[in-house]
Motif scaffolding. Sequence first.
Motif, PDB file in Angstrom:
ATOM      1  N   GLY A 198       0.806  -1.205   0.000  1.00 42.55           N
ATOM      2  CA  GLY A 198       0.000   0.000   0.000  1.00 42.55           C
ATOM      3  C   GLY A 198       0.844   1.261   0.000  1.00 42.55           C
ATOM      4  N   VAL A 199       1.841   1.330   0.875  1.00 44.60           N
ATOM      5  CA  VAL A 199       2.706   2.513   0.952  1.00 44.60           C
ATOM      6  C   VAL A 199       3.549   2.632  -0.318  1.00 44.60           C
ATOM      7  N   PHE A 200       4.012   1.499  -0.809  1.00 51.45           N
ATOM      8  CA  PHE A 200       4.794   1.502  -2.059  1.00 51.45           C
ATOM      9  C   PHE A 200       3.980   2.054  -3.219  1.00 51.45           C
ATOM     10  N   LEU A 201       2.755   1.578  -3.368  1.00 56.57           N
ATOM     11  CA  LEU A 201       1.911   2.036  -4.475  1.00 56.57           C
ATOM     12  C   LEU A 201       1.552   3.513  -4.343  1.00 56.57           C
ATOM     13  N   LYS A 202       1.325   3.980  -3.110  1.00 57.34           N
ATOM     14  CA  LYS A 202       1.038   5.403  -2.901  1.00 57.34           C
ATOM     15  C   LYS A 202       2.251   6.255  -3.277  1.00 57.34           C
ATOM     16  N   THR A 203       3.442   5.786  -2.931  1.00 60.65           N
ATOM     17  CA  THR A 203       4.657   6.528  -3.257  1.00 60.65           C
ATOM     18  C   THR A 203       4.883   6.550  -4.760  1.00 60.65           C
ATOM     19  N   TYR A 204       4.630   5.424  -5.405  1.00 63.57           N
ATOM     20  CA  TYR A 204       4.791   5.372  -6.862  1.00 63.57           C
ATOM     21  C   TYR A 204       3.781   6.301  -7.540  1.00 63.57           C
ATOM     22  N   ALA A 205       2.548   6.312  -7.045  1.00 62.63           N
ATOM     23  CA  ALA A 205       1.524   7.202  -7.606  1.00 62.63           C
ATOM     24  C   ALA A 205       1.946   8.656  -7.462  1.00 62.63           C
ATOM     25  N   LEU A 206       2.574   8.993  -6.335  1.00 64.26           N
ATOM     26  CA  LEU A 206       3.068  10.352  -6.122  1.00 64.26           C
ATOM     27  C   LEU A 206       4.149  10.679  -7.148  1.00 64.26           C
ATOM     28  N   LEU A 207       5.064   9.753  -7.369  1.00 63.96           N
ATOM     29  CA  LEU A 207       6.120   9.949  -8.371  1.00 63.96           C
ATOM     30  C   LEU A 207       5.522  10.247  -9.737  1.00 63.96           C
ATOM     31  N   GLU A 208       4.554   9.444 -10.141  1.00 59.94           N
ATOM     32  CA  GLU A 208       3.941   9.618 -11.456  1.00 59.94           C
ATOM     33  C   GLU A 208       3.215  10.958 -11.561  1.00 59.94           C
ATOM     34  N   ASP A 209       2.487  11.323 -10.520  1.00 56.94           N
ATOM     35  CA  ASP A 209       1.740  12.577 -10.537  1.00 56.94           C
ATOM     36  C   ASP A 209       2.670  13.781 -10.564  1.00 56.94           C
ATOM     37  N   VAL A 210       3.760  13.741  -9.803  1.00 53.38           N
ATOM     38  CA  VAL A 210       4.684  14.878  -9.764  1.00 53.38           C
ATOM     39  C   VAL A 210       5.389  15.044 -11.103  1.00 53.38           C
ATOM     40  N   LEU A 211       5.768  13.953 -11.738  1.00 47.06           N
ATOM     41  CA  LEU A 211       6.382  14.058 -13.062  1.00 47.06           C
ATOM     42  C   LEU A 211       5.407  14.680 -14.068  1.00 47.06           C
ATOM     43  N   ASN A 212       4.134  14.307 -13.957  1.00 43.61           N
ATOM     44  CA  ASN A 212       3.126  14.924 -14.828  1.00 43.61           C
ATOM     45  C   ASN A 212       3.010  16.425 -14.563  1.00 43.61           C
ATOM     46  N   GLN A 213       3.043  16.799 -13.309  1.00 49.83           N
ATOM     47  CA  GLN A 213       2.953  18.226 -12.960  1.00 49.83           C
ATOM     48  C   GLN A 213       4.187  18.988 -13.440  1.00 49.83           C
ATOM     49  N   LEU A 214       5.346  18.348 -13.387  1.00 48.93           N
ATOM     50  CA  LEU A 214       6.553  18.987 -13.921  1.00 48.93           C
ATOM     51  C   LEU A 214       6.432  19.187 -15.428  1.00 48.93           C
ATOM     52  N   CYS A 215       5.819  18.221 -16.110  1.00 46.43           N
ATOM     53  CA  CYS A 215       5.574  18.379 -17.548  1.00 46.43           C
ATOM     54  C   CYS A 215       4.736  19.618 -17.817  1.00 46.43           C
TER      55      CYS A 215
END
Length: 257
Positions: free
Chosen positions: A118-135
């Motif tokens: 659960g914590v791993f997937l939440k952290t990965y989701a954060l990574l993906e969302d932040v990269l999108n926001q940087l785009c």
Amino acid sequence: MTVKYEHNFSMETSVVTIRISDSYSEGSKKDIIMNLMHLGQNVNTRLLYYLNLCYRLQDLFRKEEGDFQKRISEVQQNLIDDKDMELEDKEMVQSRHLTQQILFYERFDVQELAVCNGVFLKTYALLEDVLNQLCIIYEKVFDPGYNYLDLSGAGIVRSKKYIQKVTNISLNQDDDWKNILLWNTVRNVVMHEDGKITNKNNKLKKAINKLNLSPVRDTTVTGITVIGIKVSDVMEFILLVDKVLSKFVLHEKEWGI
């Protein structure tokens, strides 16, 4: 484990914001810079919360296992000290407690794996969302005429491709990014296949070996083997995400000011 902040997304975003914010006195560019700083602060807060949770989970699991082992030791010692109990009765008690140990560690492994996933997937989701926001931020800064959704692919690979196209950031040979891609393989199997390890998935086996993850036998589901993600693995992933995100922050000289 000792937490080391050699590379920190929040620090990188704060530094670049301070250094270039005066060049944008007002208007949309100023807002973009402030959005970058706020993004860094939000990411830092979330990752710290996740790390704190991991420390608490470690303490909880250690205490629970220690208390159980203490109870088992007391039972064993009582059996040794009880000279009046028949041998057959002692064997029955030992057999019963052996079953309890098996069930305890089965439950222990299943629960730890569930929480860690659960914590791993939440952290990965954060990574993906932040990269999108940087785009989105870099699109507003450099105005390339297209956005990250226009590119082929999906997820972190597409975001990385977009950032590489509109900026001079390239992590193709970066070892940390390569590890993120290994975790991407793990994430996909955890998310869509409940972490099952099959003989056909050689890509997953390679990722597990390189990340030093341990396969776990899940006896609750017909004895399948699954990816064993421990609390320490999640903590390492959290720090890796922070480090990799910091590498996607443009330095002040690269903002075209």
